[in-house]
Scaffold this motif. Structure first.
Motif, PDB file in Angstrom:
ATOM      1  N   LYS B  97     -32.847 -44.726 -55.295  1.00 24.71           N
ATOM      2  CA  LYS B  97     -34.143 -45.408 -55.318  1.00 24.71           C
ATOM      3  C   LYS B  97     -35.287 -44.458 -54.915  1.00 24.71           C
ATOM      4  N   ALA B  98     -35.069 -43.710 -53.843  1.00 27.86           N
ATOM      5  CA  ALA B  98     -36.124 -42.838 -53.316  1.00 27.86           C
ATOM      6  C   ALA B  98     -36.524 -41.784 -54.354  1.00 27.86           C
ATOM      7  N   ALA B  99     -35.516 -41.195 -55.004  1.00 26.15           N
ATOM      8  CA  ALA B  99     -35.799 -40.150 -55.998  1.00 26.15           C
ATOM      9  C   ALA B  99     -36.558 -40.733 -57.186  1.00 26.15           C
ATOM     10  N   PHE B 100     -36.162 -41.945 -57.573  1.00 28.18           N
ATOM     11  CA  PHE B 100     -36.837 -42.558 -58.711  1.00 28.18           C
ATOM     12  C   PHE B 100     -38.301 -42.887 -58.377  1.00 28.18           C
ATOM     13  N   LEU B 101     -38.508 -43.421 -57.206  1.00 25.86           N
ATOM     14  CA  LEU B 101     -39.881 -43.779 -56.810  1.00 25.86           C
ATOM     15  C   LEU B 101     -40.768 -42.533 -56.759  1.00 25.86           C
ATOM     16  N   GLU B 102     -40.181 -41.412 -56.383  1.00 25.73           N
ATOM     17  CA  GLU B 102     -40.928 -40.158 -56.356  1.00 25.73           C
ATOM     18  C   GLU B 102     -41.341 -39.771 -57.786  1.00 25.73           C
ATOM     19  N   THR B 103     -40.424 -39.971 -58.730  1.00 23.46           N
ATOM     20  CA  THR B 103     -40.746 -39.688 -60.134  1.00 23.46           C
ATOM     21  C   THR B 103     -41.895 -40.577 -60.614  1.00 23.46           C
ATOM     22  N   VAL B 104     -41.826 -41.858 -60.231  1.00 21.97           N
ATOM     23  CA  VAL B 104     -42.886 -42.784 -60.630  1.00 21.97           C
ATOM     24  C   VAL B 104     -44.213 -42.374 -59.997  1.00 21.97           C
ATOM     25  N   ARG B 105     -44.138 -41.974 -58.734  1.00 28.15           N
ATOM     26  CA  ARG B 105     -45.370 -41.573 -58.040  1.00 28.15           C
ATOM     27  C   ARG B 105     -46.010 -40.382 -58.749  1.00 28.15           C
ATOM     28  N   LYS B 106     -45.182 -39.431 -59.157  1.00 29.56           N
ATOM     29  CA  LYS B 106     -45.711 -38.255 -59.851  1.00 29.56           C
ATOM     30  C   LYS B 106     -46.290 -38.635 -61.207  1.00 29.56           C
ATOM     31  N   SER B 107     -45.645 -39.589 -61.878  1.00 31.09           N
ATOM     32  CA  SER B 107     -46.171 -39.999 -63.188  1.00 31.09           C
ATOM     33  C   SER B 107     -47.526 -40.676 -63.038  1.00 31.09           C
ATOM     34  N   ASN B 108     -47.759 -41.285 -61.876  1.00 35.37           N
ATOM     35  CA  ASN B 108     -49.058 -41.919 -61.622  1.00 35.37           C
ATOM     36  C   ASN B 108     -50.149 -40.881 -61.389  1.00 35.37           C
ATOM     37  N   GLU B 109     -49.722 -39.711 -60.908  1.00 32.15           N
ATOM     38  CA  GLU B 109     -50.710 -38.673 -60.583  1.00 32.15           C
ATOM     39  C   GLU B 109     -51.207 -37.941 -61.822  1.00 32.15           C
ATOM     40  N   VAL B 110     -50.334 -37.874 -62.820  1.00 33.23           N
ATOM     41  CA  VAL B 110     -50.724 -37.124 -64.022  1.00 33.23           C
ATOM     42  C   VAL B 110     -51.539 -38.028 -64.936  1.00 33.23           C
ATOM     43  N   PRO B 111     -52.289 -37.427 -65.881  1.00 29.56           N
ATOM     44  CA  PRO B 111     -53.130 -38.235 -66.759  1.00 29.56           C
ATOM     45  C   PRO B 111     -52.303 -39.228 -67.571  1.00 29.56           C
ATOM     46  N   SER B 112     -52.956 -40.337 -67.919  1.00 33.43           N
ATOM     47  CA  SER B 112     -52.285 -41.365 -68.695  1.00 33.43           C
ATOM     48  C   SER B 112     -51.762 -40.760 -69.992  1.00 33.43           C
ATOM     49  N   GLY B 113     -50.540 -41.102 -70.335  1.00 34.17           N
ATOM     50  CA  GLY B 113     -49.971 -40.620 -71.580  1.00 34.17           C
ATOM     51  C   GLY B 113     -48.891 -39.584 -71.377  1.00 34.17           C
ATOM     52  N   SER B 114     -48.937 -38.811 -70.270  1.00 29.25           N
ATOM     53  CA  SER B 114     -47.896 -37.802 -70.062  1.00 29.25           C
ATOM     54  C   SER B 114     -46.642 -38.472 -69.483  1.00 29.25           C
ATOM     55  N   ARG B 115     -45.498 -37.874 -69.760  1.00 31.69           N
ATOM     56  CA  ARG B 115     -44.227 -38.527 -69.437  1.00 31.69           C
ATOM     57  C   ARG B 115     -43.425 -37.729 -68.411  1.00 31.69           C
ATOM     58  N   ARG B 116     -42.571 -38.460 -67.714  1.00 29.91           N
ATOM     59  CA  ARG B 116     -41.600 -37.816 -66.832  1.00 29.91           C
ATOM     60  C   ARG B 116     -40.251 -38.476 -67.075  1.00 29.91           C
ATOM     61  N   THR B 117     -39.224 -37.647 -67.022  1.00 26.91           N
ATOM     62  CA  THR B 117     -37.892 -38.185 -67.293  1.00 26.91           C
ATOM     63  C   THR B 117     -36.979 -37.903 -66.111  1.00 26.91           C
ATOM     64  N   CYS B 118     -36.189 -38.892 -65.768  1.00 29.39           N
ATOM     65  CA  CYS B 118     -35.202 -38.703 -64.705  1.00 29.39           C
ATOM     66  C   CYS B 118     -33.949 -39.489 -65.083  1.00 29.39           C
ATOM     67  N   THR B 119     -32.894 -39.214 -64.367  1.00 30.56           N
ATOM     68  CA  THR B 119     -31.653 -39.954 -64.590  1.00 30.56           C
ATOM     69  C   THR B 119     -31.375 -40.804 -63.368  1.00 30.56           C
ATOM     70  N   ALA B 120     -31.069 -42.066 -63.612  1.00 36.42           N
ATOM     71  CA  ALA B 120     -30.780 -42.963 -62.483  1.00 36.42           C
ATOM     72  C   ALA B 120     -29.813 -44.039 -62.953  1.00 36.42           C
ATOM     73  N   TYR B 121     -29.173 -44.663 -61.994  1.00 30.16           N
ATOM     74  CA  TYR B 121     -28.266 -45.761 -62.319  1.00 30.16           C
ATOM     75  C   TYR B 121     -28.998 -47.079 -62.129  1.00 30.16           C
ATOM     76  N   LEU B 122     -28.978 -47.932 -63.158  1.00 31.19           N
ATOM     77  CA  LEU B 122     -29.494 -49.295 -63.014  1.00 31.19           C
ATOM     78  C   LEU B 122     -28.316 -50.208 -62.674  1.00 31.19           C
ATOM     79  N   VAL B 123     -28.572 -51.179 -61.821  1.00 36.41           N
ATOM     80  CA  VAL B 123     -27.492 -52.051 -61.360  1.00 36.41           C
ATOM     81  C   VAL B 123     -27.613 -53.405 -62.054  1.00 36.41           C
ATOM     82  N   SER B 124     -26.535 -53.819 -62.725  1.00 34.01           N
ATOM     83  CA  SER B 124     -26.545 -55.100 -63.438  1.00 34.01           C
ATOM     84  C   SER B 124     -26.263 -56.246 -62.466  1.00 34.01           C
TER      85      SER B 124
END
Lengths: 382, 380
Positions: B97-124
């Motif tokens: 969770k922590a690593a993913f939230l960091e990725t999201v935080r970074k995506s918020n910092e960059v201009p709209s439209g740029s992408r970030r990719t990470c690998t994470a497990y989603l829980v069903s």
């Protein structure tokens, strides 16, 4: 006394309407122009039996539009009926509504429209300006000359649980187009003609004396009173006379344009309460209350009431007070009952008055009446 | 307004239109256009629902889900209503969770439209962890900022990668030389085993070299390539050439790698150093040859003993001598010795046949031995 200036801010909302013989047959064209593919045709069993629903259906079919008929509607339409119609609207994947009938089918159609577009229970919209999402396109074809639901921003629905009428007032309720054809009026019974006519007269008088009236609404209100007072008795005598029927239809239209923008008063507030409690025809309730409310309100707008009295007196040859002239007009149409005669008991008055006092129509009554005032008016009408 | 001096052809129709009763005398309404746009949106929505990727629209301010597509519902086993009531982060496996939230935080910092990719497990809903490659992108709709997260199930990819790792590890650790070359013989890959066999210190030095560099006779490389293109497989013993110029015996097994359409992509060779085996075979062959010669000598010796013995027996039977019986008895004993030698040879044949069979598989001097044995068995 109401202090008014013609410089006061006012707004006037009216739908597009087409009036004249054959207007009903334009239903299909306008449904198509609104992009309707499958229509919910809202009506009631009486109108259906008279053949007007089929006539509208033929017009839709000729325009290549399919439809589903919903006619499970009673006098004083219930919230449950509105929600049933909403389910049909969704299930049949309709994208427009055509209402053919009197005030009940048209108010129910308005309710179905906003309940489906907002996906909420109809009772959630009670009050003024509480409809966030506009309804799908609504075409109204009135078969009575009284409710003016085809041009108004009002919808009156009876709450099944609490046994009271709720008023929904919103500009989003104004239909997109009204097709005013005198022919469907010819199948109305004399009793229905009188009840709906008295409803229209009440609309016009209440709009004219409303504290929200304006020069624009005044024009329509006075013309409505003139048309109704002259044409209604004759239409009762000659039900198949299209010219007379058209005059009453025009009178109702003018009254609708007036009250939809100037709103109403204590007559309608009290009639809503009375109609829900006793399941009486709305027009008949108005007819039994109108003169008593005029008497109670008179001091707040004497000139206007005098003008109303003069028009009605001229029609009936009377020289009494406005209230007396209205009473005479009522009696000339055969409406002679009192509230007691239709089953209202004295011990019900307090509850009726309390509910009427909470009705939004009280806000624009020319005189600020108390709950006790309303009780007294009901008592006079017994 | 343009005025015509002549009246219009159809005054009545024009009048109808002016009144507003024409077929297209429409009051201004946005509803038909709205319907059209809604239909367009529904079509687009259907497309989004068809994709295998799970798509999430997340409110940037609260982290809650604003919308999801049908695949998200299917993957997670949660209804759309349930999903819209929860924050997206609650779908991420706790340890990530922590690593993913960091990725999201970074995506918020960059201009709209740029992408970030990470690998994470989603829980069903059932608690199953689904490996996802999640691409997040910050977007603005109206006045609100959202994050679009597109999650792709990479379960199959991870399995494939693991399989590839195992295969790659097997290639790298094989003591046999494994070599992949294009259809012209240019080397694309050689494993460490190949480098070791051919005396190279690094396995990367082969890139771009041609096969011919590794055979004592350079044309062998071309022959192998040509044979493979014609026949698809080859097994061949030949002489390899080490980096120091010395030669050695090798066995080359090869095949053509094809695509799904059966078109050749490259060739793969497995090279084994068979020098030791070849030398052993040569030594064995010499040993068997010597053994055959020695056995032949035994046969000759046997004949050399039996022939004079026949003469002695014949002579003694013709004379009347008290020692004759004794001589015959001794002659029989000598004959039995020779016969036992013959039997021993027959038995030794089985032993030598076993050695040839389980030794090197080379052509044994068996025929010679059988011929001798058969001769002896025919003797009375």
């Amino acid at each position: 006394m109401i202090q008014r200036s013609q410089l006061d801010l006012r707004k006037f909302v009216a739908p597009e309407f087409i009036c004249g013989h054959g207007a009903l047959q334009l239903a299909g064209r306008y449904a198509r122009n609104f992009g309707m593919r499958h229509v919910l045709l809202v009506t009631d069993p009486g109108v259906r039996a008279a053949g007007w629903t089929d006539a509208v259906g033929e017009s839709l079919t000729e325009a290549g539009i399919s439809f589903t008929i919903f006619d499970a509607i009673s006098v004083n339409p219930r919230s449950r009926q509105v929600m049933s119609g909403t389910e049909v609207y969704r299930a049949e994947e309709c994208n427009g509504i055509v209402a053919v009938g009197g005030g009940s089918p048209m108010d129910c159609a308005k309710g179905i429209g906003i309940a489906s577009s907002n996906m909420r229970d109809i009772l959630a919209f009670e009050g003024v300006d509480r409809v966030p999402v506009p309804a799908p396109p609504l075409i109204c074809i009135p078969t009575t000359a009284g409710s003016s639901a085809d041009v108004s921003q009002f919808a009156i629905i009876t709450d099944d649980v609490r046994k009271r009428k709720i008023a929904i007032i919103s500009k989003t309720l104004v239909p997109d187009i009204s097709l005013l054809d005198p022919e469907p009026l010819t199948t109305m019974s004399p009793e229905l003609t009188v009840d709906t006519g008295m409803d229209a007269l009440s609309h016009a008088i209440e709009a004219y004396v409303s504290n929200a009236s304006s020069p624009m609404t005044d024009v329509h209100a006075l013309e409505a009173i003139r048309l109704i007072s002259s044409a209604l008795p004759a239409a009762v005598r000659e039900p198949h006379n299209l010219d007379l029927r058209f005059s009453t239809l025009l009178g109702s239209l003018h009254a609708g344009l007036a009250f939809s923008n100037a709103s109403l008063g204590a007559v309608h507030a009290m009639a809503h309460s009375l109609g829900a409690a006793c399941d009486l025809a709305h027009g008949r309730c108005n007819a039994m209350l109108l003169e008593h409310v005029i008497a109670a309100n008179y001091e707040a707008a004497p000139d206007r009431y005098d003008q109303v009295g003069a028009i009605l007196g001229a029609a009936e040859g009377g020289r009494g007070t406005p209230a007396e002239n209205v009473a005479a007009f009522r009696r000339s149409l055969g409406v002679t009952e009192t509230l007691a005669a239709v089953g209202v008991r004295e011990d019900a008055i307090r509850t009726l008055a309390r509910q009427a006092y909470a009705d939004p129509c009280m806000v624009t009554n020319p005189r600020r009446l108390t709950c006790e005032d309303l009780e007294r008016i009901y008592a006079y009408a017994l | 307004m343009h005025m015509h001096s002549d009246p219009p052809d159809d005054r009545d129709a024009l009048r109808e239109k002016i009144i507003g009763l024409g077929e297209t005398s429409l009051h201004k309404s946005y509803y038909p256009e709205l319907q059209s746009r809604l239909a367009e949106l529904e079509r687009f929505r259907a497309l989004l629902d068809q994709t295998h990727d799970a798509i999430f629209l997340i409110r940037a301010d609260t982290g809650r889900l604003a919308d999801v597509n049908a695949s998200a519902v299917t993957y997670l086993g949660l209804s759309k209503e349930e999903l819209l009531a929860m924050p997206f982060a609650s779908l991420i496996a706790p340890h990530q969770k922590a690593a993913f939230l960091e990725t999201v935080r970074k995506s918020n910092e960059v201009p709209s439209g740029s992408r970030r990719t990470c690998t994470a497990y989603l829980v069903s809903r059932e608690g199953r962890e689904i490996p996802m490659e999640i691409t997040v992108r910050s977007v603005i709709f109206g006045d609100e900022q959202y994050i679009v997260a597109i999650a792709r199930d990479i379960t199959d990819r991870i399995l494939t990668e693991e399989e590839l790792k195992i295969k790659e590890s097997a290639l790298e650790s094989s003591t046999n030389g494994i070599l992949i070359a294009d259809l012209t013989g240019a080397i694309m890959y050689a494993n460490p085993g190949f480098a070791s066999i051919f005396g190279y210190e690094q396995d990367g030095v082969f890139m771009g070299k041609n096969l011919e560099a590794f055979f004592a006779t350079p044309s062998v490389g071309e022959e192998i390539t040509g044979h493979l293109l014609d026949n698809h497989t080859i097994v061949k013993e030949t002489i390899g050439l080490r980096s120091d110029g010395s030669s050695f015996h090798i066995q080359v097994s090869g095949s053509v790698v094809q695509n799904d359409a059966g078109e050749p992509l490259c060739i793969m060779l497995i090279v084994m150093d068979i020098t030791e085996r070849i030398l052993t075979d040569q030594m064995k062959r010499k040993t068997y040859e010597q053994l055959g010669k020695n056995i032949e000598q035994f046969a000759i010796i046997g004949d050399h003993i039996r022939n004079p013995l026949q003469v002695i027996v014949g002579y003694v039977e013709m004379i009347d001598d008290p020692l004759a019986e004794k001589i015959l008895e001794q002659s029989c004993r000598i004959n039995e010795f020779v016969t036992q030698l013959d039997r021993g040879w027959v038995e030794s044949a089985n032993v030598r046949q076993f050695l040839r069979k389980h030794g090197d598989g080379g052509e044994p001097p068996l025929q010679t031995f059988i011929h001798i044995g058969a001769t002896k068995e025919e003797d009375p």
